[in-house]
Design an enzyme around this catalytic site. Structure first.
Site, PDB file in Angstrom:
ATOM      1  N   GLU A 147      -0.954  -8.878   4.868  1.00  0.00           N
ATOM      2  CA  GLU A 147      -0.765  -9.234   6.193  1.00  0.00           C
ATOM      3  C   GLU A 147      -1.907  -9.196   7.240  1.00  0.00           C
ATOM      4  OE1 GLU A 147      -0.734  -4.814   5.900  1.00  0.00           O
ATOM      5  OE2 GLU A 147      -0.275  -6.428   4.667  1.00  0.00           O
ATOM      6  N   HIS A 174      -2.995  -5.447   1.116  1.00  0.00           N
ATOM      7  CA  HIS A 174      -2.242  -5.777   2.541  1.00  0.00           C
ATOM      8  C   HIS A 174      -2.576  -7.011   2.716  1.00  0.00           C
ATOM      9  CE1 HIS A 174      -2.352  -1.721   4.130  1.00  0.00           C
ATOM     10  NE2 HIS A 174      -3.301  -1.210   3.319  1.00  0.00           N
ATOM     11  N   CYS A 187       0.840  -1.248  -0.129  1.00  0.00           N
ATOM     12  CA  CYS A 187       0.116  -0.044   0.006  1.00  0.00           C
ATOM     13  C   CYS A 187       0.744   1.250  -0.085  1.00  0.00           C
ATOM     14  CB  CYS A 187      -1.042  -0.147   1.232  1.00  0.00           C
ATOM     15  SG  CYS A 187      -2.371   1.232   1.179  1.00  0.00           S
TER      16      CYS A 187
END
EC number: 4.3.3.6
Length: 202
Positions: free
Chosen positions: A178, A176, A82
């Protein structure tokens, strides 16, 4: 040099803890990086999401911008998500005043291209180099890549826009990974870093 592969997460802003967890699950020793001396100790670095202008200014303030640029130029594996993607772009289409980037990927990015915070969304993304089912991409005020140069490889697109790119040891995604519990993109990055270290030891 220890046997452990050490990957840092730039800990100036953003979802640092989630990246540390994902990297550990992918087989790396992970730790936060806030100072040049910590940067010097890692085999690779993740630049997390957040606000790209703030990350840029904090990197300068903490004395990290020039060491970061030097290590990326020298081939240190680096992965940006990002805002981190924006930080790794050689050019921003619509930069804020005083905004700088680390560079490393020959691409032009557009900030907040997918919309504002309340327009965040999730989407399945096929990422080249990630086997199995598509990756669940979480897009939060996400950028997209307007164009790439000859040295950059497009790894994924969504809705006609480039959302994942690799150039050498540098990797970047608009989304993202994660935040999903799926650590395959981080595993791809760990593999890049492991291959780089193996090549250096020959």
């Amino acid at each position: 040099m220890s046997d452990s592969l050490v990957i840092g997460v730039l800990a100036l802003q953003g979802d640092v803890r989630e990246h540390l967890t994902a990297l550990a699950a992918a087989g790396a020793v992970a730790g936060p990086v806030r100072r040049p001396e910590e940067l010097a100790e890692v085999d690779g670095l993740v630049v997390p999401g957040g606000e790209s202008t703030t990350i840029s200014k904090l990197a300068v303030l903490f004395g990290l911008m020039e060491p970061l640029r030097a290590r990326v130029r020298d081939g240190m594996p680096v992965y940006g998500t990002c805002a981190g993607m924006i930080m790794l772009a050689d050019k921003i289409l619509d930069p804020r005043s005083g905004q700088e980037t680390v560079g490393g990927i020959d691409m032009i990015v557009r900030r907040n291209a997918f919309g504002r915070q309340n327009e965040s969304f999730e989407a399945a993304v096929d990422v080249k180099g990630v086997t199995g089912d598509p990756v669940e991409g979480v897009f939060i005020r996400a950028p997209w890549v307007e164009s790439v140069g000859a040295g950059a490889e497009v790894l994924a697109e969504h809705a006609g826009h480039i959302v994942a790119v690799r150039q050498g040891n540098a990797l970047a995604t608009s989304f993202h990974p994660e935040l999903t519990g799926d650590h395959r993109v981080h595993a791809l990055f760990v593999d890049i870093a492991r291959a780089k270290r193996a090549a250096e030891s020959l």
